[in-house]
Design an enzyme around this catalytic site. Structure first.
Site, PDB file in Angstrom:
ATOM      1  N   ARG A 122      38.664  37.861   4.454  1.00 41.38           N
ATOM      2  CA  ARG A 122      37.948  37.097   5.495  1.00 41.38           C
ATOM      3  C   ARG A 122      38.408  35.651   5.537  1.00 41.38           C
ATOM      4  NH1 ARG A 122      32.206  36.990   4.097  1.00 41.38           N
ATOM      5  NH2 ARG A 122      33.082  37.107   2.018  1.00 41.38           N
ATOM      6  N   ASN A 124      31.947  40.845   6.370  1.00 44.03           N
ATOM      7  CA  ASN A 124      31.967  42.142   5.707  1.00 44.03           C
ATOM      8  C   ASN A 124      30.913  43.050   6.332  1.00 44.03           C
ATOM      9  OD1 ASN A 124      33.939  41.454   3.842  1.00 44.03           O
ATOM     10  ND2 ASN A 124      32.477  40.831   2.286  1.00 44.03           N
TER      11      ASN A 124
END
Length: 93
Positions: A18, A36
């Site tokens: 990320r 997530n």
């Protein structure tokens, strides 16, 4: 301006994926975020120019990675949706 929601599957959680997406998104001048999902995937919401989105998507799914992408992507989906004017910057959630 276009907006894409890209879901990537594979070994993408707990490896800095990320944060890598956030850095690339900012570099490309995109707005959005990466988060997530409970099923182990990462979902990327990104909006901006068609060219910048294409570069992001290619970097997310290219095999092998040429941009130092962490983890391993084994599958992906892309949904095109209406741009969200409230998105500012590119972040991790």
């Amino acid at each position: 301006m276009e907006r894409a929601v890209i879901r990537v599957d594979g070994y993408v959680q707990g490896v800095g994926f990320r944060w890598w997406v956030m850095g690339l998104g900012r570099e490309l001048g995109l707005t959005g975020y990466a988060e997530n999902l409970v099923d182990g995937r990462v979902e990327v919401h990104a909006q901006g120019s068609t060219e910048a989105l294409g570069t992001l998507i290619r970097a997310l799914i290219e095999q092998p990675t040429r941009r130092g992408r962490p983890g391993r992507v084994t599958d992906h989906t892309i949904d095109w949706t209406t741009p969200d004017p409230s998105l500012r910057g590119f972040s991790v959630r």
